[in-house]
Design an enzyme around this catalytic site. Structure first.
Site, PDB file in Angstrom:
ATOM      1  CD  GLU A   1      -9.124  -1.528   5.019  1.00  0.00           C
ATOM      2  OE1 GLU A   1      -8.686  -1.657   3.853  1.00  0.00           O
ATOM      3  OE2 GLU A   1     -10.182  -2.049   5.404  1.00  0.00           O
TER       4      GLU A   1
ATOM      5  CG  ASP B   1      -3.811  -5.465  -3.908  1.00  0.00           C
ATOM      6  OD1 ASP B   1      -4.913  -5.396  -3.329  1.00  0.00           O
ATOM      7  OD2 ASP B   1      -2.729  -5.576  -3.313  1.00  0.00           O
TER       8      ASP B   1
END
Length: 275
Positions: A50, A61
């Site tokens: 990824e 995040d």
């Protein structure tokens, strides 16, 4: 026709094990080092990679990936620059699937049709866009699949039985189960809860189910791999890279090796859990 993702999961199943999925941020700490890291991931044992698209407001995040995104943006990383890195990687590696992971805004600004055409040309295999719910499938999900790319959706511990069918309806490639409630890298998953959640999702789909968020060590990877089709590791790898940088945030001679060492440990954990 099978895809690189199909072939990879089939190979891992034939070997009796889960796939190791590794996440790094494109352009962190600079484009050339990022490309070296990308090349090193499959060499160290990653099955799928990824590649994060840096964004100024990454709401899902944690601190490690936020910092990586800021380093990448400071180094001038863009969507087109990320596709250029994938293109260079794909010129040397035709088998490892590459998933771009990020947020919708940069893709919208780039232009969805243009982005999808360029992603296909670069050798991208699929997208994970964390801030587009199923209700917005016409925006990106359906065009992505029409372009021949996988659109991978996230399921979470709060995805109940009423919501799960909508999450799975237009998902392709694999289902990404987020093992904790919160941001990336924030906690260690409850492995018993994860196993039950994977079983619940498998009852609804034939797609592989991979598990991520909170996986930091080879032992964690092994525990997840015993029940899932794949294990995703991101923040731990981003942290390993960050710790290798000099005081000015620049790559050192040991930066790529630091990431590779952790990937080898994670790969050993996944393979030790072979069933």
């Amino acid at each position: 026709m099978t895809t690189r993702l199909d072939d990879t999961f089939a190979r891992c199943r034939a070997e009796g094990r889960a796939a190791l999925v590794t996440y790094v941020m494109a352009g962190d700490p600079d484009p050339e080092t990022s490309l070296q890291v990308l090349r090193a991931l499959p060499e160290a044992g990653a099955d799928i990679v990824e590649f994060g698209l840096p964004f100024t407001d990454p709401m899902a995040d944690g601190p490690a990936i936020q910092a990586a995104g800021l380093r990448a943006l400071k180094a001038g990383q863009t969507v087109s620059g990320t596709l250029a890195l994938v293109r260079r990687f794909r010129a040397e590696n035709r088998t490892t699937p590459v998933i771009l992971m990020g947020y919708y805004n940069p893709l919208y600004i780039y232009g969805v049709a243009r982005f999808l055409a360029d992603a296909v040309a670069a050798g991208v295999d699929g997208l994970i866009v964390v801030d587009l719910p199923p209700e917005e499938d016409d925006e990106l999900c359906l065009p992505t699949q029409e372009a021949g790319l996988a659109f991978i959706r996230l399921a979470t511990p709060t995805t109940d039985e009423r919501r799960l069918p909508a999450v799975l309806a237009n998902t392709s490639g694999f289902v990404y189960y987020v093992s904790i409630t919160g941001i990336t890298g924030s906690a260690t998953p409850d492995f018993g809860q994860v196993e039950a959640a994977v079983a619940r999702i498998r009852a609804r789909t034939a797609l592989p189910v991979v598990v991520g968020f909170g996986v930091k060590t080879g032992a964690h990877a092994a525990a997840i791999a015993r029940g899932a089709d794949g294990v995703v590791v991101g923040s731990a790898l981003v942290d390993a890279l960050a710790r290798s940088l000099d005081l000015d945030g620049r790559a050192t001679s040991g930066s790529v090796a630091a990431v590779s060492a952790l990937v080898r440990d994670l790969a050993a954990g996944v393979r030790a859990a072979a069933r």
